[in-house]
Design a protein around this motif. Sequence first.
Motif, PDB file in Angstrom:
ATOM      1  N   ALA A   1       0.841  -1.203   0.000  1.00  0.00           N
ATOM      2  CA  ALA A   1       0.000   0.000   0.000  1.00  0.00           C
ATOM      3  C   ALA A   1       0.877   1.255   0.000  1.00  0.00           C
ATOM      4  O   ALA A   1       0.568   2.247  -0.686  1.00  0.00           O
ATOM      5  CB  ALA A   1      -0.924  -0.007   1.213  1.00  0.00           C
ATOM      6  N   ASP A   2       1.973   1.213   0.770  1.00  0.00           N
ATOM      7  CA  ASP A   2       2.911   2.343   0.753  1.00  0.00           C
ATOM      8  C   ASP A   2       3.525   2.520  -0.628  1.00  0.00           C
ATOM      9  O   ASP A   2       3.715   3.653  -1.095  1.00  0.00           O
ATOM     10  CB  ASP A   2       4.014   2.120   1.794  1.00  0.00           C
ATOM     11  CG  ASP A   2       3.510   2.272   3.221  1.00  0.00           C
ATOM     12  OD1 ASP A   2       2.428   2.867   3.398  1.00  0.00           O
ATOM     13  OD2 ASP A   2       4.193   1.796   4.161  1.00  0.00           O
ATOM     14  N   GLU A   3       3.837   1.407  -1.289  1.00  0.00           N
ATOM     15  CA  GLU A   3       4.390   1.477  -2.652  1.00  0.00           C
ATOM     16  C   GLU A   3       3.391   2.119  -3.608  1.00  0.00           C
ATOM     17  O   GLU A   3       3.741   2.968  -4.423  1.00  0.00           O
ATOM     18  CB  GLU A   3       4.753   0.072  -3.145  1.00  0.00           C
ATOM     19  CG  GLU A   3       6.013  -0.516  -2.563  1.00  0.00           C
ATOM     20  CD  GLU A   3       7.275   0.107  -3.130  1.00  0.00           C
ATOM     21  OE1 GLU A   3       7.190   0.785  -4.175  1.00  0.00           O
ATOM     22  OE2 GLU A   3       8.346  -0.059  -2.521  1.00  0.00           O
ATOM     23  N   ASP A   4       2.133   1.708  -3.500  1.00  0.00           N
ATOM     24  CA  ASP A   4       1.109   2.255  -4.394  1.00  0.00           C
ATOM     25  C   ASP A   4       0.929   3.759  -4.167  1.00  0.00           C
ATOM     26  O   ASP A   4       0.785   4.528  -5.130  1.00  0.00           O
ATOM     27  CB  ASP A   4      -0.224   1.534  -4.167  1.00  0.00           C
ATOM     28  CG  ASP A   4      -0.176   0.084  -4.613  1.00  0.00           C
ATOM     29  OD1 ASP A   4       0.684  -0.249  -5.447  1.00  0.00           O
ATOM     30  OD2 ASP A   4      -0.998  -0.717  -4.113  1.00  0.00           O
ATOM     31  N   TYR A   5       0.935   4.162  -2.897  1.00  0.00           N
ATOM     32  CA  TYR A   5       0.772   5.594  -2.609  1.00  0.00           C
ATOM     33  C   TYR A   5       1.992   6.377  -3.083  1.00  0.00           C
ATOM     34  O   TYR A   5       1.859   7.477  -3.641  1.00  0.00           O
ATOM     35  CB  TYR A   5       0.551   5.805  -1.113  1.00  0.00           C
ATOM     36  CG  TYR A   5      -0.003   7.180  -0.788  1.00  0.00           C
ATOM     37  CD1 TYR A   5      -1.364   7.418  -0.839  1.00  0.00           C
ATOM     38  CD2 TYR A   5       0.839   8.228  -0.456  1.00  0.00           C
ATOM     39  CE1 TYR A   5      -1.892   8.671  -0.563  1.00  0.00           C
ATOM     40  CE2 TYR A   5       0.329   9.495  -0.176  1.00  0.00           C
ATOM     41  CZ  TYR A   5      -1.028   9.704  -0.232  1.00  0.00           C
ATOM     42  OH  TYR A   5      -1.541  10.950   0.031  1.00  0.00           O
ATOM     43  N   MET A   6       3.176   5.811  -2.837  1.00  0.00           N
ATOM     44  CA  MET A   6       4.391   6.472  -3.290  1.00  0.00           C
ATOM     45  C   MET A   6       4.390   6.637  -4.809  1.00  0.00           C
ATOM     46  O   MET A   6       4.817   7.662  -5.336  1.00  0.00           O
ATOM     47  CB  MET A   6       5.618   5.672  -2.857  1.00  0.00           C
ATOM     48  CG  MET A   6       6.951   6.288  -3.262  1.00  0.00           C
ATOM     49  SD  MET A   6       8.357   5.242  -2.840  1.00  0.00           S
ATOM     50  CE  MET A   6       8.061   3.860  -3.929  1.00  0.00           C
ATOM     51  N   GLN A   7       3.857   5.640  -5.516  1.00  0.00           N
ATOM     52  CA  GLN A   7       3.785   5.727  -6.970  1.00  0.00           C
ATOM     53  C   GLN A   7       2.884   6.883  -7.404  1.00  0.00           C
ATOM     54  O   GLN A   7       3.194   7.601  -8.366  1.00  0.00           O
ATOM     55  CB  GLN A   7       3.262   4.411  -7.544  1.00  0.00           C
ATOM     56  CG  GLN A   7       3.173   4.374  -9.067  1.00  0.00           C
ATOM     57  CD  GLN A   7       4.520   4.551  -9.731  1.00  0.00           C
ATOM     58  OE1 GLN A   7       5.544   4.211  -9.150  1.00  0.00           O
ATOM     59  NE2 GLN A   7       4.533   5.086 -10.940  1.00  0.00           N
ATOM     60  N   ARG A   8       1.765   7.083  -6.703  1.00  0.00           N
ATOM     61  CA  ARG A   8       0.887   8.213  -7.016  1.00  0.00           C
ATOM     62  C   ARG A   8       1.610   9.541  -6.829  1.00  0.00           C
ATOM     63  O   ARG A   8       1.472  10.466  -7.649  1.00  0.00           O
ATOM     64  CB  ARG A   8      -0.346   8.168  -6.134  1.00  0.00           C
ATOM     65  CG  ARG A   8      -1.322   7.052  -6.440  1.00  0.00           C
ATOM     66  CD  ARG A   8      -2.437   7.010  -5.403  1.00  0.00           C
ATOM     67  NE  ARG A   8      -3.095   8.310  -5.276  1.00  0.00           N
ATOM     68  CZ  ARG A   8      -3.903   8.632  -4.277  1.00  0.00           C
ATOM     69  NH1 ARG A   8      -4.126   7.754  -3.290  1.00  0.00           N
ATOM     70  NH2 ARG A   8      -4.480   9.822  -4.229  1.00  0.00           N
ATOM     71  N   VAL A   9       2.404   9.642  -5.760  1.00  0.00           N
ATOM     72  CA  VAL A   9       3.160  10.875  -5.507  1.00  0.00           C
ATOM     73  C   VAL A   9       4.180  11.106  -6.619  1.00  0.00           C
ATOM     74  O   VAL A   9       4.304  12.210  -7.169  1.00  0.00           O
ATOM     75  CB  VAL A   9       3.848  10.812  -4.136  1.00  0.00           C
ATOM     76  CG1 VAL A   9       4.761  12.025  -3.940  1.00  0.00           C
ATOM     77  CG2 VAL A   9       2.821  10.738  -3.025  1.00  0.00           C
ATOM     78  N   TYR A  10       4.930  10.054  -6.956  1.00  0.00           N
ATOM     79  CA  TYR A  10       5.939  10.198  -7.999  1.00  0.00           C
ATOM     80  C   TYR A  10       5.302  10.566  -9.335  1.00  0.00           C
ATOM     81  O   TYR A  10       5.850  11.369 -10.103  1.00  0.00           O
ATOM     82  CB  TYR A  10       6.742   8.903  -8.134  1.00  0.00           C
ATOM     83  CG  TYR A  10       7.946   8.841  -7.229  1.00  0.00           C
ATOM     84  CD1 TYR A  10       9.148   9.456  -7.579  1.00  0.00           C
ATOM     85  CD2 TYR A  10       7.898   8.172  -6.017  1.00  0.00           C
ATOM     86  CE1 TYR A  10      10.250   9.400  -6.751  1.00  0.00           C
ATOM     87  CE2 TYR A  10       8.998   8.111  -5.174  1.00  0.00           C
ATOM     88  CZ  TYR A  10      10.171   8.732  -5.552  1.00  0.00           C
ATOM     89  OH  TYR A  10      11.269   8.683  -4.726  1.00  0.00           O
ATOM     90  N   GLU A  11       4.170   9.968  -9.634  1.00  0.00           N
ATOM     91  CA  GLU A  11       3.498  10.281 -10.898  1.00  0.00           C
ATOM     92  C   GLU A  11       3.082  11.739 -10.955  1.00  0.00           C
ATOM     93  O   GLU A  11       3.161  12.373 -12.017  1.00  0.00           O
ATOM     94  CB  GLU A  11       2.292   9.365 -11.078  1.00  0.00           C
ATOM     95  CG  GLU A  11       2.659   7.933 -11.428  1.00  0.00           C
ATOM     96  CD  GLU A  11       1.445   7.044 -11.531  1.00  0.00           C
ATOM     97  OE1 GLU A  11       0.325   7.517 -11.188  1.00  0.00           O
ATOM     98  OE2 GLU A  11       1.595   5.877 -11.938  1.00  0.00           O
ATOM     99  N   LYS A  12       2.642  12.284  -9.819  1.00  0.00           N
ATOM    100  CA  LYS A  12       2.241  13.690  -9.779  1.00  0.00           C
ATOM    101  C   LYS A  12       3.415  14.601 -10.112  1.00  0.00           C
ATOM    102  O   LYS A  12       3.313  15.474 -10.991  1.00  0.00           O
ATOM    103  CB  LYS A  12       1.689  14.026  -8.399  1.00  0.00           C
ATOM    104  CG  LYS A  12       1.403  15.522  -8.207  1.00  0.00           C
ATOM    105  CD  LYS A  12       0.992  15.845  -6.784  1.00  0.00           C
ATOM    106  CE  LYS A  12       0.831  17.358  -6.601  1.00  0.00           C
ATOM    107  NZ  LYS A  12       0.459  17.706  -5.207  1.00  0.00           N
ATOM    108  N   TYR A  13       4.543  14.390  -9.444  1.00  0.00           N
ATOM    109  CA  TYR A  13       5.683  15.281  -9.668  1.00  0.00           C
ATOM    110  C   TYR A  13       6.398  14.976 -10.981  1.00  0.00           C
ATOM    111  O   TYR A  13       6.987  15.873 -11.593  1.00  0.00           O
ATOM    112  CB  TYR A  13       6.636  15.202  -8.480  1.00  0.00           C
ATOM    113  CG  TYR A  13       6.092  15.901  -7.259  1.00  0.00           C
ATOM    114  CD1 TYR A  13       6.197  17.272  -7.116  1.00  0.00           C
ATOM    115  CD2 TYR A  13       5.415  15.190  -6.268  1.00  0.00           C
ATOM    116  CE1 TYR A  13       5.664  17.925  -6.012  1.00  0.00           C
ATOM    117  CE2 TYR A  13       4.887  15.830  -5.158  1.00  0.00           C
ATOM    118  CZ  TYR A  13       5.018  17.199  -5.039  1.00  0.00           C
ATOM    119  OH  TYR A  13       4.484  17.836  -3.947  1.00  0.00           O
TER     120      TYR A  13
END
Length: 458
Positions: free
Chosen positions: A324-336
Motif C-alpha cells: 500500500a505504501d508502494e502504491d501511494y508512493m507511486q501516485r506521488v511520484y506520478e504527480k511530480y
Amino acid sequence: MFRTIAIKEWHMVLRNRTMAVTLLSALVLSGIAAAGSRLLYQQEQQQRETANRQFRQQWEQLRADDPHSAAHFGTYIFKPLTPLSRFDNGLESFTGNSLRIEAHVQHQMATPPLEPGDVYLRFGALTPATVLQLFFPLLLFFLCFNSYTQEKTSGTLRLMLIQGATPRHILRGKAAVYLGIMVLLLLLSMLLYFPTMTTTGNLPRIGLLVITYSCYASIFVILGLWLSAVARHAGQSLLLLCSIWLCWHILLPRLAAATGEALYPLPSQPYLQEKIDQAIKTGIDGNDPRDARTARLEQSVLQQYKVSSPAQLPVNFDAIRLQADEDYMQRVYEKYAAMTDSQIRRQNSVQRYLAAADPYLAVRSISMALCGTDYEHQYHFYQAAGAYRNRFIRRLNQAMAYGGAHERQLYQHAETFQYTPPATAQVLRGLWLPALSLLLWLLISISLLNRAARHASI
C-alpha cells in the motif's frame, strides 16, 4: 540548352579541385563517424547483453530472508539499443540507459559522467547524423558559393547568353548538377553505416531518413546557388553563406535552449525529492498523514477477514502495508513526474516553434525521432520501465503477503523486462511541424533561386 549547360557545368566541376576536396572530406568524415558509431554500437550491445545475463543470474540464485528483502536487493534494467540509435545518438548521452529497480525508491535513469571541459561532449559525438547535419551543409556551401560568380568574372556568362542561354537556364542547369552531386554524396555517406542495419523493421525509418536529409541538403545547395547569383563577387557570397551556417547551426540552437530554460525552468532534484518525501509523509494534499492511511488500511483488512487484530489475520499484514505504501508512493511520484514532464515539453516547444526559422532544428528533431533517441522515446521507455518496476515489487510483496510459490521458484520465474518502442506511425504523428518547416524552407529556397534567375546580374 538546359542539357548543354548541365553537361558543361559537370565538366567544370570535374576540373575544379573543390569538388575533389569536398567529396574526399565528406567521405572521410562519414567514414570515421560510421566506423566509430558501428564499433560503439557493437561494444555497447555486448556490454548490455553481458550485464543482463549477470543480473538475471544473480537474481535467480538470490538467497534472501523473504520476498520483500529480495525487493530491496532489486535489479537493473537497460534501455535496449537499436541500430539507428548509433546513427543519431540524440539525447542518450545525457538521459542515460540503465535503471535500478528497488523497493521504496524510485530511481532516475543513470547517466554517464560528463566532464565540463570536454569539447567532444560539448559539441556532440561524431556520428553520421552530426556529419550530415553540421558539416555536410558547410561542404555544400563551399562547393556552390562560386558557381555563378565565376561565370561573371571569367567572362563565360556573356558567351552563354550570346549563344541563346538565359540566367534561368544557367541556374537550373547548375542546380541539377549540384543536386545530383549532393544526392551522390549523401547516399555514399549513409551507405557507409546503413548496409548492416537494413532489417525489415528499420527499412521504413531508413527511407524516411534518406528523404529528410535529401530535403535538408537541397536547401543548402539551392541557397548556395542563389547567393552566388545575387552576390557581387565570390568573397561576398562565401561570407553570407558562412553567416547563414553560423546563425542556423550555432546561434539559433543556443537561443532556443536558453529561451526554453529561462521561460520554463526545471526545479532542482533536491527540491523535488524534498516535496516528494513530504507528500509521502503528510499526504498528496498535505492532510492525509501516513499513520492515518495505515490505520484505515488496517481497519479495512480486518473487516475483510472479519477479525479483530492483525495477529489473527491469515495473511501477512506487514506485506500488505508495504505494498500500500508502494502504491501511494507511486501516485506521488506520478504527480511530480507529470509536473516535470510538462516543463520539459514546454521547453521543447520553444525549439519546435523556432524550427520554423531554422531547418537545422527541424532536421535534428526528425532525425532523433526516427532513430529513437529523442525525448518522446526516452519518456516512453521510462514509463514502460516504471510499469515493470511496479509489477516486479508488487509480485514480491504479494508473495510475502499471501504466500504461494516457493521463494526460489519465485525468483527464478521473475518477469523479464521486455520493451517495445513506439511504432513508426505513432512517431510520425508528432513530426508534422518540423517536416513542414523543412518543406517550407525548401520552397523558399526554390522561390529565391527562381527570383534570382529573373534578376541575376551580368
